[in-house]
Design a protein around this motif. Structure first.
Motif, PDB file in Angstrom:
ATOM      1  N   UNK A  12       0.799  -1.231   0.000  1.00  0.00           N
ATOM      2  CA  UNK A  12       0.000   0.000   0.000  1.00  0.00           C
ATOM      3  C   UNK A  12       0.830   1.279   0.000  1.00  0.00           C
ATOM      4  N   UNK A  13       2.043   1.222   0.544  1.00  0.00           N
ATOM      5  CA  UNK A  13       2.807   2.470   0.665  1.00  0.00           C
ATOM      6  C   UNK A  13       3.345   2.921  -0.686  1.00  0.00           C
ATOM      7  N   UNK A  14       3.318   4.217  -0.885  1.00  0.00           N
ATOM      8  CA  UNK A  14       3.926   4.795  -2.083  1.00  0.00           C
ATOM      9  C   UNK A  14       5.290   5.353  -1.734  1.00  0.00           C
ATOM     10  N   UNK A  15       6.203   5.248  -2.684  1.00  0.00           N
ATOM     11  CA  UNK A  15       7.530   5.808  -2.503  1.00  0.00           C
ATOM     12  C   UNK A  15       7.447   7.329  -2.599  1.00  0.00           C
ATOM     13  N   UNK A  16       8.014   8.010  -1.587  1.00  0.00           N
ATOM     14  CA  UNK A  16       7.997   9.480  -1.606  1.00  0.00           C
ATOM     15  C   UNK A  16       8.907  10.031  -2.702  1.00  0.00           C
ATOM     16  N   UNK A  17       9.861   9.214  -3.095  1.00  0.00           N
ATOM     17  CA  UNK A  17      10.825   9.701  -4.071  1.00  0.00           C
ATOM     18  C   UNK A  17      10.293   9.704  -5.489  1.00  0.00           C
ATOM     19  N   UNK A  18       9.593   8.633  -5.892  1.00  0.00           N
ATOM     20  CA  UNK A  18       9.171   8.515  -7.293  1.00  0.00           C
ATOM     21  C   UNK A  18       7.667   8.449  -7.440  1.00  0.00           C
ATOM     22  N   UNK A  19       6.938   8.279  -6.344  1.00  0.00           N
ATOM     23  CA  UNK A  19       5.481   8.252  -6.416  1.00  0.00           C
ATOM     24  C   UNK A  19       4.891   6.891  -6.740  1.00  0.00           C
ATOM     25  N   UNK A  20       5.738   5.916  -7.069  1.00  0.00           N
ATOM     26  CA  UNK A  20       5.215   4.586  -7.412  1.00  0.00           C
ATOM     27  C   UNK A  20       4.960   3.772  -6.149  1.00  0.00           C
ATOM     28  N   UNK A  21       4.028   2.838  -6.250  1.00  0.00           N
ATOM     29  CA  UNK A  21       3.726   1.953  -5.132  1.00  0.00           C
ATOM     30  C   UNK A  21       4.892   0.977  -4.906  1.00  0.00           C
ATOM     31  N   UNK A  22       5.159   0.681  -3.655  1.00  0.00           N
ATOM     32  CA  UNK A  22       6.201  -0.296  -3.328  1.00  0.00           C
ATOM     33  C   UNK A  22       5.513  -1.645  -3.122  1.00  0.00           C
ATOM     34  N   UNK A  23       5.748  -2.601  -4.010  1.00  0.00           N
ATOM     35  CA  UNK A  23       5.031  -3.882  -3.917  1.00  0.00           C
ATOM     36  C   UNK A  23       5.358  -4.622  -2.632  1.00  0.00           C
ATOM     37  N   UNK A  24       4.386  -5.423  -2.187  1.00  0.00           N
ATOM     38  CA  UNK A  24       4.576  -6.243  -1.005  1.00  0.00           C
ATOM     39  C   UNK A  24       5.781  -7.150  -1.203  1.00  0.00           C
ATOM     40  N   UNK A  25       6.593  -7.256  -0.153  1.00  0.00           N
ATOM     41  CA  UNK A  25       7.750  -8.144  -0.210  1.00  0.00           C
ATOM     42  C   UNK A  25       9.004  -7.469  -0.741  1.00  0.00           C
ATOM     43  N   UNK A  26       8.863  -6.277  -1.336  1.00  0.00           N
ATOM     44  CA  UNK A  26      10.056  -5.571  -1.810  1.00  0.00           C
ATOM     45  C   UNK A  26      10.713  -4.802  -0.671  1.00  0.00           C
ATOM     46  N   UNK A  27      12.005  -4.601  -0.828  1.00  0.00           N
ATOM     47  CA  UNK A  27      12.745  -3.858   0.186  1.00  0.00           C
ATOM     48  C   UNK A  27      12.289  -2.402   0.184  1.00  0.00           C
ATOM     49  N   UNK A  28      12.127  -1.838   1.366  1.00  0.00           N
ATOM     50  CA  UNK A  28      11.811  -0.413   1.444  1.00  0.00           C
ATOM     51  C   UNK A  28      12.609   0.232   2.573  1.00  0.00           C
ATOM     52  N   UNK A  29      12.773   1.529   2.456  1.00  0.00           N
ATOM     53  CA  UNK A  29      13.513   2.295   3.456  1.00  0.00           C
ATOM     54  C   UNK A  29      12.550   3.268   4.113  1.00  0.00           C
ATOM     55  N   UNK A  30      12.553   3.290   5.430  1.00  0.00           N
ATOM     56  CA  UNK A  30      11.698   4.220   6.163  1.00  0.00           C
ATOM     57  C   UNK A  30      12.537   5.278   6.853  1.00  0.00           C
ATOM     58  N   UNK A  31      12.330   6.511   6.451  1.00  0.00           N
ATOM     59  CA  UNK A  31      13.007   7.621   7.127  1.00  0.00           C
ATOM     60  C   UNK A  31      12.075   8.141   8.216  1.00  0.00           C
ATOM     61  N   UNK A  32      12.570   8.103   9.450  1.00  0.00           N
ATOM     62  CA  UNK A  32      11.745   8.596  10.565  1.00  0.00           C
ATOM     63  C   UNK A  32      12.115  10.038  10.861  1.00  0.00           C
ATOM     64  N   UNK A  33      11.115  10.808  11.136  1.00  0.00           N
ATOM     65  CA  UNK A  33      11.382  12.195  11.535  1.00  0.00           C
ATOM     66  C   UNK A  33      10.252  12.694  12.410  1.00  0.00           C
ATOM     67  N   UNK A  34      10.551  13.735  13.206  1.00  0.00           N
ATOM     68  CA  UNK A  34       9.481  14.299  14.027  1.00  0.00           C
ATOM     69  C   UNK A  34       8.389  14.824  13.101  1.00  0.00           C
ATOM     70  N   UNK A  35       7.153  14.571  13.486  1.00  0.00           N
ATOM     71  CA  UNK A  35       6.064  15.076  12.663  1.00  0.00           C
ATOM     72  C   UNK A  35       6.051  16.597  12.708  1.00  0.00           C
TER      73      UNK A  35
END
Ligand SMILES: [Zn+2]
Ligand SMILES: [Zn+2]
Length: 180
Positions: A12-35
């Motif tokens: 369900x998550x979209x990549x903030x960098x390119x706008x494409x959906x990140x398929x289930x099971x694919x590697x993803x990077x989560x950048x945490x920051x204060x809201x």
């Protein structure tokens, strides 16, 4: 919470960098920051390679803090190092032909003629990428102060057809460079 590399538990998550959906099971990077909108933290999800181009400092920090296996670690490090070499490189959001002649180049301040190639820019502010205008393809040398934007420019130009990519590289002068 620290930044995270993980296999996407959903698609369900979209990549903030390119706008494409990140398929289930694919590697993803989560950048945490204060809201920026109040209490707590938020996580921005990226394809790792997209983050290496657009959030190089964050992913370099995360790689340094993640001792285990990260797929393509060395390639990600190389890309992020290259992108962090100049403060303007992470702004690259792809290339396109100007659909009108209304925008001005951020570098030379001259209009960008309709139909000519321009590089799209974005600025990262308060957890979001904001449209940041354009530069003439031919102003890249001055705007990026000699750093080559080609890799990131092509990476974020997924919407271009094969023919358009060829035309872009001709306009870029890649033919001339490879002969030299
Ligand atoms: Zn992406
Ligand atoms: Zn220009």
């Amino acid at each position: 919470m620290p930044h995270v590399f993980e296999s996407a538990p959903t698609g369900r998550a979209k990549c903030r960098g390119c706008g494409a959906t990140i398929p289930r099971g694919e590697q993803r990077f989560g950048e945490r920051m204060p809201s920026p909108f109040g209490e707590g933290e938020m996580t921005l999800w990226f394809h790792p390679r997209c983050a290496a181009y657009k959030r190089p400092e964050a992913i370099l920090m995360a790689l340094a803090e993640t001792p285990g296996d990260v797929p393509d670690r060395e390639a990600l490090e190389r890309t992020a190092q290259a992108s962090s070499a100049h403060r303007r490189l992470p702004r690259i959001d792809g290339a396109e032909r100007a659909p009108s002649g209304q925008a001005k180049c951020r570098h030379c301040k001259q209009p960008i003629q309709k139909g000519t190639w321009r590089i799209r820019l974005v600025f990262f502010e308060e957890g979001r990428f904001m449209p940041g205008g354009f530069v003439h393809l031919d102003c890249r040398g001055d705007y990026f102060e000699g750093n080559d934007p080609r890799e990131a420019m092509l990476h974020f130009s997924a919407g271009l057809s094969e023919d358009e990519r060829r035309e872009l590289m001709v306009a870029y002068g890649a033919d001339r460079e490879s002969e030299a």
